[in-house]
Design an enzyme around this catalytic site. Structure first.
Site, PDB file in Angstrom:
ATOM      1  N   THR A  72      44.496   9.123 -14.642  1.00 37.08           N
ATOM      2  CA  THR A  72      43.541   9.774 -14.562  1.00 37.08           C
ATOM      3  C   THR A  72      42.419   9.889 -13.607  1.00 37.08           C
ATOM      4  O   THR A  72      42.417  11.633 -12.937  1.00 37.08           O
ATOM      5  CB  THR A  72      42.365   9.196 -15.529  1.00 37.08           C
ATOM      6  OG1 THR A  72      43.738   9.755 -17.009  1.00 37.08           O
ATOM      7  CG2 THR A  72      41.630  10.167 -16.126  1.00 37.08           C
ATOM      8  N   ASP A 343      45.296  16.915 -15.197  1.00 39.22           N
ATOM      9  CA  ASP A 343      45.025  14.840 -14.283  1.00 39.22           C
ATOM     10  C   ASP A 343      46.832  13.955 -13.345  1.00 39.22           C
ATOM     11  O   ASP A 343      47.035  14.130 -12.758  1.00 39.22           O
ATOM     12  CB  ASP A 343      44.443  13.740 -14.898  1.00 39.22           C
ATOM     13  CG  ASP A 343      44.340  13.688 -16.088  1.00 39.22           C
ATOM     14  OD1 ASP A 343      44.994  14.638 -16.851  1.00 39.22           O
ATOM     15  OD2 ASP A 343      43.963  12.962 -16.318  1.00 39.22           O
ATOM     16  N   HIS A 344      47.496  14.774 -14.536  1.00 35.49           N
ATOM     17  CA  HIS A 344      48.631  13.923 -14.567  1.00 35.49           C
ATOM     18  C   HIS A 344      49.613  14.810 -16.105  1.00 35.49           C
ATOM     19  O   HIS A 344      48.455  15.051 -16.997  1.00 35.49           O
ATOM     20  CB  HIS A 344      49.039  12.806 -14.525  1.00 35.49           C
ATOM     21  CG  HIS A 344      47.838  12.115 -15.745  1.00 35.49           C
ATOM     22  ND1 HIS A 344      48.399  11.681 -16.685  1.00 35.49           N
ATOM     23  CD2 HIS A 344      46.835  11.541 -16.032  1.00 35.49           C
ATOM     24  CE1 HIS A 344      47.432  11.476 -17.817  1.00 35.49           C
ATOM     25  NE2 HIS A 344      46.381  11.049 -17.053  1.00 35.49           N
TER      26      HIS A 344
HETATM   27 ZN    ZN Z   1      46.398   8.480 -20.009  1.00 34.91          ZN
END
Ligand code: ZN
Length: 534
Positions: A72, A343-344
């Site tokens: 994050t 963010d991912h």
């Molecule tokens: Zn996470």
């Protein structure tokens, strides 16, 4: 006689020219959103949310995270700095700081105080970020007349995107159920934020409970509701619908995080910020950086193929549709620019994969065993200071005092680790270019490497193997399931279309800089995605 003025007004009404700069930029990060969620659940999205983004906007279909530790804080920092942990310093959510001799949280700051929260709320600021953000550059470019605000349930999701020079960043304090900030930004919450907190919107949202939007039998894109590998948020007896949330109202505000209502709450607060702070009102571009944290909490608990995640995205789509409608009404269509990214992404739940014959495992290398063999060989007791972001931090002070050769100890440990069948490769972080890895993969480890804050030995587990618990799932690897993220631009200055060319999360900030005709952030390594622009 009166022909000329009439002609002019008729023309301006017909052409509806876009202003020279957008009145408002809205950055939307959806924490843990996989690229495929745009398409897997597309059939039941409405016309005004995510489908509108694809219909009106520009989609970069092959956007990747260019560094290895897909978590994050690193994601939020890299999107807004156009840079990577190697340069912006945000190594992960936590890392080990040798000077301090302890682990550090990405946005911790003992030098400030929390404003508006419970006594338990820890003070936060962007102090650990080394470079400027696109939001800082907008402030610099307009002599600080642009208003910049960051908002997220997670402190790091609100703080890092807003940058160093933001007017404010707000995050959610589970202790008080309030949106809070810190003395880094101000000494008192603005009246509108206090009023919002006093309304206890969080309790009203919890009282709605959580049942599926459509009859549960119609969730054909997802696995069965009750699976042993699903977690139980807030210790509910079973991981099944309907979730009784009203019981948490006034008692456990943090429960909102693992529900779709967490995004509703965040966007409600964001709307309030836009209106009360008059963002997007005048001709000086403002920037609202909002991050939706709840999809991450829900995804960790249930996994990408759960009914809970499918329902979360169907509801998020509705919340975004409302939000876009509001922006059209208050800021005006064509006057605001938005982008959505993550963010991912995230891995499937190991239990779910194994159940479908795909190899997967919750893995843990044997730290005690490794330390014992190091002690036997070198006489160094407990050589490992920390293990974070799949990096081992070694105790050099201790090794030096015993006159142990650092490189020899590292290569011994690496050899031992590489005997573990769960490990794809362990290598020396002091010489990443020597690692036996394809160049494209090696590059990601270089982009994620940071001598000041990084560890000494890197461990890469096999695909679908990761550190985690008995239920749920996680992210944090370089593999495609963690690093392929959505990216769609929409609104002011954006051409409709898409590209399959490989783009990166670090390209977002320089692209915005080019569109806004402002300087790119100081550590930018990304490139402008020219195709986005009209
Ligand atoms: Zn996470």
């Amino acid at each position: 006689m009166i022909a000329l003025p009439m002609l002019a007004s008729a023309q301006s009404a017909a052409v509806k020219k876009e202003p020279a700069a957008p009145k408002l930029v809205v950055g939307i990060m959806v924490d843990q959103m996989r690229w495929d969620y745009f398409y897997r659940f597309n059939a039941r999205y409405g016309e005004k949310g995510l489908k509108r983004m694809l219909r009106e906007g520009f989609a970069c279909e092959n956007t990747f995270i260019p560094y290895a530790q897909t978590v994050t804080a690193a994601g939020h920092a890299s999107v807004y700095t156009g840079s990577t942990p190697a340069i912006n310093g945000i190594m992960g959510n936590e890392w080990y700081e040798r000077d301090l001799g302890r682990g550090v949280y990405c946005v911790e700051d003992a030098g400030v105080k929390t404003i508006g929260g419970a006594a338990s709320a820890k003070p936060m600021s962007p102090r650990n970020l080394w470079t400027t953000t696109i939001t800082d550059e907008l402030r610099l470019a307009t002599n600080f007349r642009s208003k910049v605000i960051g908002i997220a349930i997670k402190d790091r999701g609100g703080i890092l995107p807003a940058g160093h020079s933001a007017n404010a960043a707000y995050w959610f304090d589970p202790g008080s159920g309030h949106w809070v900030t810190s003395t880094y930004y101000m000494n008192q919450l603005p009246a509108w934020a206090t009023r919002f907190n006093e309304r206890k919107v969080v309790d009203s949202l919890l009282r709605l409970d959580w049942n599926t939007l459509y009859p549960i039998g119609t969730y054909t894109q997802s696995d069965a509701d009750d699976r042993p590998w699903e977690g139980r948020p807030n210790n509910v007896p079973k991981p099944t619908f309907p979730y009784a949330l009203a019981q948490f109202a006034g008692k456990n505000y943090g429960a909102i995080s693992t529900t779709p209502q967490g995004s509703t709450l965040t966007l409600s607060f964001a709307k309030e910020a836009i209106l009360a702070e008059e963002m997007g009102k005048d001709d000086v571009t403002d920037f609202l950086a909002v991050s939706l944290s709840s999809p991450d909490y829900i995804g960790h608990t249930f996994g990408p193929n759960s009914i809970e995640i499918e329902d979360t995205y169907l509801r998020l789509d509705r919340d975004l549709a409302d939000f876009f409608d509001m922006l059209d009404q208050k800021v005006g269509k064509g006057n605001w620019l938005t982008f959505i990214t993550a963010d991912h992404a995230v891995a499937h739940v190991p239990g779910y994969l194994k159940n479908n014959k795909i190899p997967a495992e919750v893995a843990a290398w044997n730290r005690k065993g490794l330390e014992a063999s190091v002690e036997q060989r070198f006489g160094v007791k407990a050589p490992i200071l920390d293990y974070d972001n799949y990096q081992i931090y070694l105790n050099y002070k201790l090794m030096d005092s015993l006159k142990v050769d650092r490189a020899a100890l590292r290569s011994f440990m690496i050899e031992e680790l590489n005997k573990d069948p769960q490990i794809l490769l362990a290598f020396d972080n002091h010489d990443i270019s020597a690692a036996n890895l394809p160049t494209v993969v090696k590059e990601r480890f270089l982009q994620g490497s940071n001598r000041k804050r990084g560890g000494d030995i890197q461990v890469i587990l096999k695909p679908h193997f990761f550190a985690g618990g008995a239920t749920g799932t996680t992210h944090g690897s370089w593999y495609a399931y963690d690093s392929h993220i959505p990216l769609v631009f929409m609104g002011w200055g954006v051409k409709q279309g898409k590209t399959y060319r490989e783009t990166y999360m670090t390209d977002i900030a320089p692209t915005l800089a080019a569109m806004l005709r402002i300087q790119m952030p100081s550590g930018t390594i990304g490139k402008v995605i020219g195709e986005v622009m009209k």
